[in-house]
Scaffold this active site. Structure first.
Site, PDB file in Angstrom:
ATOM      1  N   ARG A 301       0.891  -1.087  -0.034  1.00  0.00           N
ATOM      2  CA  ARG A 301      -0.113  -0.044   0.203  1.00  0.00           C
ATOM      3  C   ARG A 301       0.897   1.251  -0.035  1.00  0.00           C
ATOM      4  O   ARG A 301       1.402   1.850   1.007  1.00  0.00           O
ATOM      5  CB  ARG A 301      -1.007   0.076   1.175  1.00  0.00           C
ATOM      6  CG  ARG A 301      -2.060  -0.845   1.232  1.00  0.00           C
ATOM      7  CD  ARG A 301      -2.957  -0.810   2.431  1.00  0.00           C
ATOM      8  NE  ARG A 301      -4.118  -1.454   2.498  1.00  0.00           N
ATOM      9  CZ  ARG A 301      -4.361  -2.785   3.028  1.00  0.00           C
ATOM     10  NH1 ARG A 301      -3.254  -3.423   3.660  1.00  0.00           N
ATOM     11  NH2 ARG A 301      -5.573  -3.410   2.869  1.00  0.00           N
ATOM     12  N   ARG A 337       0.933  -1.317  -5.119  1.00  0.00           N
ATOM     13  CA  ARG A 337      -0.470  -0.629  -5.572  1.00  0.00           C
ATOM     14  C   ARG A 337      -0.001   0.956  -5.682  1.00  0.00           C
ATOM     15  O   ARG A 337       0.716   1.608  -5.060  1.00  0.00           O
ATOM     16  CB  ARG A 337      -1.421  -0.625  -4.730  1.00  0.00           C
ATOM     17  CG  ARG A 337      -2.643  -0.118  -4.911  1.00  0.00           C
ATOM     18  CD  ARG A 337      -3.827  -0.603  -4.148  1.00  0.00           C
ATOM     19  NE  ARG A 337      -3.952  -0.010  -2.894  1.00  0.00           N
ATOM     20  CZ  ARG A 337      -4.560  -0.195  -1.784  1.00  0.00           C
ATOM     21  NH1 ARG A 337      -5.531  -1.063  -2.069  1.00  0.00           N
ATOM     22  NH2 ARG A 337      -4.201   0.425  -0.751  1.00  0.00           N
ATOM     23  N   ASN A 456     -12.559  -5.349   1.235  1.00  0.00           N
ATOM     24  CA  ASN A 456     -12.831  -4.296   2.029  1.00  0.00           C
ATOM     25  C   ASN A 456     -13.672  -3.233   1.252  1.00  0.00           C
ATOM     26  O   ASN A 456     -14.635  -2.886   1.680  1.00  0.00           O
ATOM     27  CB  ASN A 456     -11.609  -3.542   2.580  1.00  0.00           C
ATOM     28  CG  ASN A 456     -10.497  -4.574   3.048  1.00  0.00           C
ATOM     29  OD1 ASN A 456     -10.916  -5.638   3.376  1.00  0.00           O
ATOM     30  ND2 ASN A 456      -9.287  -4.053   3.168  1.00  0.00           N
ATOM     31  N   ASP A 457     -13.025  -2.866   0.261  1.00  0.00           N
ATOM     32  CA  ASP A 457     -13.925  -1.413  -0.305  1.00  0.00           C
ATOM     33  C   ASP A 457     -15.084  -2.292  -1.064  1.00  0.00           C
ATOM     34  O   ASP A 457     -16.143  -1.555  -1.067  1.00  0.00           O
ATOM     35  CB  ASP A 457     -13.045  -0.756  -1.545  1.00  0.00           C
ATOM     36  CG  ASP A 457     -12.500   0.242  -0.645  1.00  0.00           C
ATOM     37  OD1 ASP A 457     -13.102   0.979   0.144  1.00  0.00           O
ATOM     38  OD2 ASP A 457     -11.163   0.412  -0.681  1.00  0.00           O
ATOM     39  N   ARG A 467     -16.759   1.706   5.944  1.00  0.00           N
ATOM     40  CA  ARG A 467     -15.755   0.699   6.353  1.00  0.00           C
ATOM     41  C   ARG A 467     -15.152   1.351   7.750  1.00  0.00           C
ATOM     42  O   ARG A 467     -14.487   0.924   8.610  1.00  0.00           O
ATOM     43  CB  ARG A 467     -14.624   0.325   5.515  1.00  0.00           C
ATOM     44  CG  ARG A 467     -14.015   1.587   5.122  1.00  0.00           C
ATOM     45  CD  ARG A 467     -13.025   1.138   3.761  1.00  0.00           C
ATOM     46  NE  ARG A 467     -11.727   0.456   4.344  1.00  0.00           N
ATOM     47  CZ  ARG A 467     -10.864  -0.006   3.482  1.00  0.00           C
ATOM     48  NH1 ARG A 467     -10.842   0.141   2.123  1.00  0.00           N
ATOM     49  NH2 ARG A 467      -9.751  -0.602   3.855  1.00  0.00           N
ATOM     50  N   CYS A 504      -6.824  -9.756  -1.874  1.00  0.00           N
ATOM     51  CA  CYS A 504      -5.896  -8.995  -0.973  1.00  0.00           C
ATOM     52  C   CYS A 504      -6.661  -8.023  -0.075  1.00  0.00           C
ATOM     53  O   CYS A 504      -6.007  -7.531   0.859  1.00  0.00           O
ATOM     54  CB  CYS A 504      -5.031  -7.946  -1.832  1.00  0.00           C
ATOM     55  SG  CYS A 504      -5.833  -6.747  -2.612  1.00  0.00           S
TER      56      CYS A 504
HETATM   57  C1  PEP Z   1      -9.640  -3.594  -0.210  1.00  0.00           C
HETATM   58  O1  PEP Z   1     -10.250  -2.468  -0.465  1.00  0.00           O
HETATM   59  O2  PEP Z   1      -9.853  -4.674  -0.124  1.00  0.00           O
HETATM   60  C2  PEP Z   1      -8.192  -3.392  -0.149  1.00  0.00           C
HETATM   61  C3  PEP Z   1      -7.377  -4.290  -0.049  1.00  0.00           C
HETATM   62  O3  PEP Z   1      -7.728  -1.982  -0.030  1.00  0.00           O
HETATM   63  P1  PEP Z   1      -7.474  -0.974   0.985  1.00  0.00           P
HETATM   64  O4  PEP Z   1      -7.910  -1.691   2.189  1.00  0.00           O
HETATM   65  O5  PEP Z   1      -6.098  -0.482   1.267  1.00  0.00           O
HETATM   66  O6  PEP Z   1      -8.486   0.030   0.627  1.00  0.00           O
HETATM   67 MG    MG Z   2      -9.201  -0.646  -1.324  1.00  0.00          MG
END
Ligand code: PEP
Ligand code: MG
Length: 588
Positions: A301, A337, A456-457, A467, A504
């Site tokens: 990240r 990324r 996550n997103d 979130r 991920c």
């Molecule tokens: C996600 O969104 O799942 C992700 C891995 O990216 P981040 O948590 O950094 O937004």
């Molecule tokens: Mg994300």
């Protein structure tokens, strides 16, 4: 009787201990005025305290560089520069000169004024600034009032403590790496806040954003916290403590087993090979990834290099950071990324607009494409780092092929400009983390070399659940039936398109989630290093055919637990009795 607190898991790991409220109260400033002939002396006192505080912050920065890393040290740039801010200096001096206020009263007023400007918004970008302001206010006032600078925790009880803060500022967070700090709980903060970054680097389990209910937790309460799930059990029952102890005991007893785990090949009992890579926030975390036997970095990240920064890291600085990670995994490779800034992650050097809905706003690829100089620098640094090992570039927050096309054009230009075109080829991939990307994989896949599922997103945008909102934490479930259907469809579409897809998002840190995803056909996962041993144990004990069978038979459920239960039951049946993971599944 036990009760629960919910927050945002900000640094993985579990802890059990007694709570201790640790805070640095800002000293209260007595009101008085001064006579006109004292004005110059007060201006001088203010200047002395300001410079002293600045020097102190720079000292903490140097110590942080040494103890944790230079990326974390950069967090203090913002505070040092705030103290040099002409507005801060002239504003305070005019309170002294025009209102006949002593130095401490003048700076206090001026900082309160700045604070109320920031506090007008609940924006996360402003929240980190508030923490910085509080930190410098504490420091300058302590100096002016002749108070001793207090360490965060002067004396920790024997056996350590779980520290409880309303707000944890970075300069306090860096003091917490000692043995006695078992875990951290904070009422405010987000996963991306500076303090959370530091807690992760220090490896201290941490739950942030618990909210006002944390005030109910006085000193000496027994707590168990889980920094991955964000859950905290207060006054755990004997049974809960016993379960925790068993899992913790096994974790320490199993040092040897962990080493074995790190070395053994990750495959299911029926011989299906699974790849476990690492998610990293900082270059220095690569060592931990290596220790757990990660097969490369599935998600670096990069934005954590820039949040909290006053200055844009130049190409060389970025190249250096990327190269350090690539050199740890030259063969297995690093997926880098591009900056996912915006949302809850803000650098100070960018004048980001205040937005009503930052998660739906100017974020990630949108920022990078709008700021070609910033983006080009990053791409150049990445391509240069690729000379030291395998690098792949991953684009966040994609919703259309156009964004990929424009990036590819820029990447081609960058490669052409480096080494007269002999720069290494760098595969380009995208995050599948918006419903739009998932629904149009067939349109996007032809433009990319790989896909990475960001649960996550995708969870936040599909379930319409922020979130970062601790209040909604029970609704934020990446195994919601809607998402499970989407994962199933994505696995099929990727196969049809002939493009690899890995996972991920944080679902890859959950052994039950990984079991479900293996059942759907996923084989590559990227997760934070501390989560590796448990996920690996689950993979080693499971049969991919059994998991596919469960996934195949699974009827649509109404609730996440309808999806979770069969996979969890399966793991409970196959995992050896007395191993840590089995206990872990039932702790929190
Ligand atoms: C996600 O969104 O799942 C992700 C891995 O990216 P981040 O948590 O950094 O937004
Ligand atoms: Mg994300």
């Amino acid at each position: 009787m036990s009760w629960m607190l919910h927050g945002i898991g900000a640094s993985p790991g579990r802890a059990h201990g007694l709570s201790l409220r640790a805070g640095w109260d800002v000293p209260s400033v007595p009101h008085r005025t001064i006579s006109p002939d004292e004005v110059d002396a007060e201006v001088e006192r203010f200047e002395e305290a300001r410079k002293w505080a600045r020097e102190r912050i720079l000292q903490i920065q140097r110590a942080t560089n040494e103890r944790i890393g230079s990326v974390e040290g950069k967090i203090f740039e913002a505070q040092a520069m705030m103290l040099d801010d002409p507005d801060l200096i002239s504003g305070t001096i005019s309170y002294i000169r025009e209102n006949y206020l002593p130095a401490e009263r003048a700076i206090d007023w001026h900082l309160l004024e700045l604070r109320s400007r920031f506090a007008d918004t609940a924006h996360v970008m402003a929240l980190d600034r508030l923490a910085d302001l509080r930190d410098i206010r504490q420091r300058v006032l302590s100096r002016l009032l002749g108070l001793e600078e207090r360490d965060v925790v002067s004396e920790l009880p024997e056996g350590g403590a779980v520290l409880v803060f309303d707000e944890l500022t970075p300069s306090r967070a860096v003091q917490l790496g000692g043995d006695g700090v078992l875990g951290l709980l904070t009422a405010t903060g987000s996963r991306a806040s500076h303090s959370a970054v530091i807690a992760r680097s220090l490896g201290v389990p941490c739950v942030v954003g618990i909210g006002p209910r944390l005030a109910e937790l006085a000193d000496g309460h027994e707590v168990i916290l889980d920094g991955a799930t964000g859950r905290v059990i207060v006054h755990p029952t004997e049974a809960e403590i016993e379960t925790y102890r068993r899992s913790a005991l096994h974790t320490s007893e199993r040092e040897h087993r962990l080493e074995e785990l790190a070395c053994c090949v990750t495959q299911t009992t029926d011989g299906v090979r699974v790849i476990l890579q690492a998610n990293l926030d900082q270059p220095d975390d690569a060592a931990a990834a290596l220790r757990v036997g990660a097969e490369g970095v599935g998600l670096f990240r990069s934005e954590f290099l820039v949040i909290g920064r006053r200055t844009i890291p130049d190409e060389d600085e970025q190249y250096d950071a990327y190269r350090r990670v690539v050199e740890v995994f030259p063969e297995l490779g690093v997926t880098l990324r591009t900056f996912d800034i915006g949302g809850d992650k803000f650098p100070i050097f960018l004048p980001m607009p205040m937005e009503e809905n930052p998660y739906l706003g100017w974020r990630a690829i949108r920022v990078c494409l709008d700021l070609p100089d910033l983006f080009r620098n990053q791409l150049r640094a990445a391509v240069r780092a690729a000379e030291h090992g395998r690098v792949r570039i991953l684009l966040p927050f994609i919703v259309s092929p156009d964004e990929i096309r424009r990036t590819r054009e820029m990447l081609d230009e960058v490669r052409a400009s480096l080494n007269a075109g002999s720069a290494p080829d760098v595969p380009l991939g995208i995050m599948i983390e918006t419903p739009a990307a998932l629904e149009t994989v067939d349109r996007l896949a032809p433009h990319v070399d790989f896909l990475s599922l960001g649960t996550n997103d995708l969870t936040q945008y599909t379930l319409a659940v922020d979130r970062g909102n601790a209040r909604l934490v029970d609704l934020f479930d990446p195994l919601h039936p809607a998402l499970f259907r989407m994962y199933r469809r994505l696995a099929r579409s990727a196969e049809e398109e002939g493009v690899g897809v890995s996972v991920c998002g944080d679902l890859a840190q959950d052994p039950v989630g990984v079991a479900a995803l293996i059942g759907l056909g996923y084989r590559t996962f990227s997760l934070a290093p501390p989560a590796h041993p448990e996920v690996k144990e689950a993979v080693l004990a499971a049969s991919a055919a059994d998991l596919a069978d469960i996934a195949g038979r699974l009827e649509d459920g109404d609730r996440p637990r309808d999806i979770r239960r069969p996979f969890r039951r399966y793991l409970e049946e196959i995992l050896p009795e007395g191993e840590g993971l089995l206990d872990r599944l039932s702790v929190i």
